[in-house]
Design a protein around this motif. Structure first.
Motif, short mmCIF file in Angstrom:
data_model
loop_
_atom_site.label_atom_id
_atom_site.label_comp_id
_atom_site.label_asym_id
_atom_site.label_seq_id
_atom_site.Cartn_x
_atom_site.Cartn_y
_atom_site.Cartn_z
N VAL A 179 -23.48 71.69 -40.20
CA VAL A 179 -23.03 72.64 -39.18
C VAL A 179 -21.51 72.58 -39.11
N ASP A 180 -20.90 73.57 -38.45
CA ASP A 180 -19.45 73.54 -38.32
C ASP A 180 -19.05 72.62 -37.17
N GLU A 181 -17.76 72.56 -36.87
CA GLU A 181 -17.26 71.62 -35.86
C GLU A 181 -17.76 71.93 -34.46
N ASP A 182 -18.26 73.14 -34.24
CA ASP A 182 -18.85 73.50 -32.95
C ASP A 182 -20.36 73.28 -32.92
N GLY A 183 -20.93 72.91 -34.06
CA GLY A 183 -22.36 72.68 -34.12
C GLY A 183 -23.17 73.89 -34.51
N LYS A 184 -22.52 74.90 -35.11
CA LYS A 184 -23.24 76.11 -35.52
C LYS A 184 -23.60 76.07 -36.99
N VAL A 185 -24.78 76.61 -37.28
CA VAL A 185 -25.22 76.77 -38.66
C VAL A 185 -24.35 77.81 -39.34
N LYS A 186 -23.94 77.54 -40.58
CA LYS A 186 -23.18 78.51 -41.36
C LYS A 186 -24.17 79.34 -42.17
N LEU A 187 -24.19 80.63 -41.90
CA LEU A 187 -25.20 81.50 -42.49
C LEU A 187 -25.12 81.54 -44.01
N ASP A 188 -23.93 81.45 -44.55
CA ASP A 188 -23.80 81.43 -46.02
C ASP A 188 -24.46 80.18 -46.61
N ASP A 189 -24.34 79.07 -45.90
CA ASP A 189 -25.00 77.84 -46.35
C ASP A 189 -26.51 77.99 -46.31
N LEU A 190 -27.00 78.66 -45.28
CA LEU A 190 -28.44 78.89 -45.17
C LEU A 190 -28.93 79.74 -46.34
N LYS A 191 -28.21 80.82 -46.61
CA LYS A 191 -28.62 81.70 -47.72
C LYS A 191 -28.61 80.95 -49.05
N ALA A 192 -27.59 80.11 -49.24
CA ALA A 192 -27.47 79.37 -50.49
C ALA A 192 -28.56 78.32 -50.66
N ALA A 193 -29.13 77.87 -49.54
CA ALA A 193 -30.15 76.82 -49.60
C ALA A 193 -31.53 77.36 -49.93
N ILE A 194 -31.72 78.65 -49.80
CA ILE A 194 -33.05 79.24 -50.02
C ILE A 194 -33.44 79.18 -51.50
N ARG A 195 -34.69 78.78 -51.72
CA ARG A 195 -35.24 78.70 -53.08
C ARG A 195 -36.50 79.56 -53.16
N PRO A 196 -36.98 79.81 -54.36
CA PRO A 196 -38.27 80.51 -54.49
C PRO A 196 -39.42 79.74 -53.83
N THR A 197 -39.25 78.41 -53.68
CA THR A 197 -40.31 77.58 -53.10
C THR A 197 -40.16 77.35 -51.60
N THR A 198 -39.16 78.00 -50.97
CA THR A 198 -38.94 77.80 -49.53
C THR A 198 -40.04 78.49 -48.73
N ILE A 199 -40.70 77.73 -47.86
CA ILE A 199 -41.80 78.28 -47.06
C ILE A 199 -41.48 78.35 -45.57
N LEU A 200 -40.46 77.60 -45.12
CA LEU A 200 -40.18 77.55 -43.69
C LEU A 200 -38.71 77.24 -43.45
N ILE A 201 -38.13 77.95 -42.47
CA ILE A 201 -36.82 77.61 -41.92
C ILE A 201 -37.03 77.24 -40.45
N SER A 202 -36.56 76.07 -40.05
CA SER A 202 -36.69 75.62 -38.66
C SER A 202 -35.31 75.27 -38.12
N VAL A 203 -34.82 76.07 -37.18
CA VAL A 203 -33.50 75.85 -36.57
C VAL A 203 -33.64 75.97 -35.06
N MET A 204 -33.13 74.98 -34.35
CA MET A 204 -33.26 74.99 -32.89
C MET A 204 -32.46 76.15 -32.28
N PHE A 205 -32.95 76.68 -31.17
CA PHE A 205 -32.30 77.81 -30.50
C PHE A 205 -30.97 77.38 -29.92
N ALA A 206 -30.97 76.23 -29.25
CA ALA A 206 -29.74 75.68 -28.67
C ALA A 206 -29.85 74.16 -28.70
N ASN A 207 -28.73 73.49 -28.95
CA ASN A 207 -28.78 72.05 -29.14
C ASN A 207 -28.90 71.31 -27.82
N ASN A 208 -29.75 70.29 -27.81
CA ASN A 208 -30.03 69.54 -26.59
C ASN A 208 -28.89 68.61 -26.18
#
Length: 393
Positions: A123-152
């Motif tokens: 995540v970035d310094e504020d704790g946000k997911v970087k969308l480009d990183d998410l896109k780059a992580a996706i594979r043909p075998t990816t079945i689930l993305i789990s990201v919390m709505f807001a950090n506890n």
């Protein structure tokens, strides 16, 4: 101790009086098992469905997409383990983040030991997911993305709608741990392309031991608890009728006063943040300045050890935490603070203050006035702080 200020509402909240009142008859007068056929007990089946209606309406879901569980951790386990099992023929890759609650992280570790591959996004310094990183992580075998709505811990709200869009563009299921967000932020599962969602009653003035699992129609997730036919054969066990009534009542209450309640919390939160940052040197706010939960403020104080800070605040009647209540016995610094780039020595000096609608600015004045004295006193005993001051001179 004459004064008690509870500022740990991310750990748990006080059960609202109207919630307790609604629950009480189902312990003594209306105690029937909803699976029984006689009318005295069967009436409780209808009561359960009424609560399901309330919660479904709150997040824009269908009534038959809401399931009751034992809490947020169970719901998180259900989402990951049963999705992995049900979709194993499609792939073995799951994407999550480094700042998730341990209910997600430890479940992901469990799956890794069973042959699944997990990507933990930075995540970035504020704790946000970087969308480009998410896109780059996706594979043909990816079945689930789990990201919390807001950090506890640090309160940062994720770009959930954008994450959901990315997941659905690639035909990947999307789960969100909304334990901290439910009742604090508006949620619409269709607008955000959410396939599964977890929530927990005791985080929004409901009872402990009862949670929610939203599962979109068509998601082929399997049963997590096997046994009877309760919860449409997906979650066995006699229903916790008092708890279900409690969580439904609490959800209705949270929805009804959300706008007014969170507006006040934001105002008091910002007053707290401004006072701390302006009046206590060598401290920082953790998490995004504005895209954060309405009631969350998380600080790190240099040259201060978090446990000592909590003990001294407790002596003043102030209940706070240094992070997740689930890791309060750990001596390790928060994995969330390390993930946003804080060094160990600063991450150790963290303080989380989470408000409710009863906290007033006068209460914050009491907290900050004491906090200033406590931080100053702890720094006086720190040789690191002494060396730092000498170098400044």
């Amino acid at each position: 101790m004459s004064k008690l200020l509870y500022l740990d509402n991310a750990a748990t909240t006080k059960t609202a009086p109207e919630v307790v009142e609604a629950m009480l008859p189902y312990f003594t007068e209306k105690f029937g098992n909803p699976s029984s056929v006689y009318s005295f007990a069967a009436a409780n089946k209808e009561v359960i469905n009424q609560q399901r209606d309330t919660i479904a309406e709150m997040i824009g879901a269908k009534t038959n997409e809401i399931y009751f569980t034992g809490g947020g951790s169970e719901s998180d386990n259900w989402a990951l383990k049963c999705t992995a099992e049900a979709y194993a023929n499609k792939g073995n890759h799951i994407i999550t983040t480094k700042i998730e609650h341990h209910a997600i992280l430890h479940t992901a570790e469990y799956l890794e030991k069973r042959g699944f591959e997990i990507t933990y996004l930075d995540v970035d310094e504020d704790g946000k997911v970087k969308l480009d990183d998410l896109k780059a992580a996706i594979r043909p075998t990816t079945i689930l993305i789990s990201v919390m709505f807001a950090n506890n811990e640090i309160g940062t709200i994720q770009p959930i709608k954008e994450i959901g869009e990315i997941a659905h563009e690639h035909g990947i299921l999307f789960h969100t741990d909304a334990v901290q967000a439910f009742g604090q932020l508006p949620i619409n599962v269709d607008e955000c392309h959410i396939d599964m969602l977890s929530a927990s009653g005791h985080k929004f003035n409901g009872p402990k031991g009862i949670g929610i699992m939203y599962i979109r129609t068509g998601v082929k997730i399997r049963s997590f608890i096997h046994g009877g036919a309760q919860e449409r054969k997906r979650r066995a066990g006699t229903e916790n009728v008092p708890g279900i009534v409690g969580i439904g009542t609490a959800a209705k209450r949270a929805a009804a006063n959300m706008e007014e309640r969170t507006a006040k919390e934001r105002e008091v939160r910002d007053y707290l943040i401004d006072r701390v940052l302006n009046e206590i040197p060598y401290c920082r706010l953790n998490g995004h300045r504005t895209d954060r939960l309405p009631n969350n403020a998380n600080f790190s104080f240099q040259f201060v050890e978090g446990e000592s800070l909590l003990i001294k605040l407790d002596m003043k009647g102030i209940c706070a935490s240094s992070g997740s209540a689930c890791t309060s016995g750990s001596l390790d610094p928060s994995h969330v603070l390390l993930a946003i780039g804080l060094p160990h020595e600063i991450a150790h000096g963290s303080l989380r203050l989470t408000l409710n609608e009863e906290i007033e600015k006068e209460d914050i004045d009491y907290v900050v006035d004491n906090l200033k004295e406590i931080v100053a006193h702890l720094r006086e005993m720190s040789p690191l702080y002494e060396d730092f001051i000498k170098k400044q001179k």
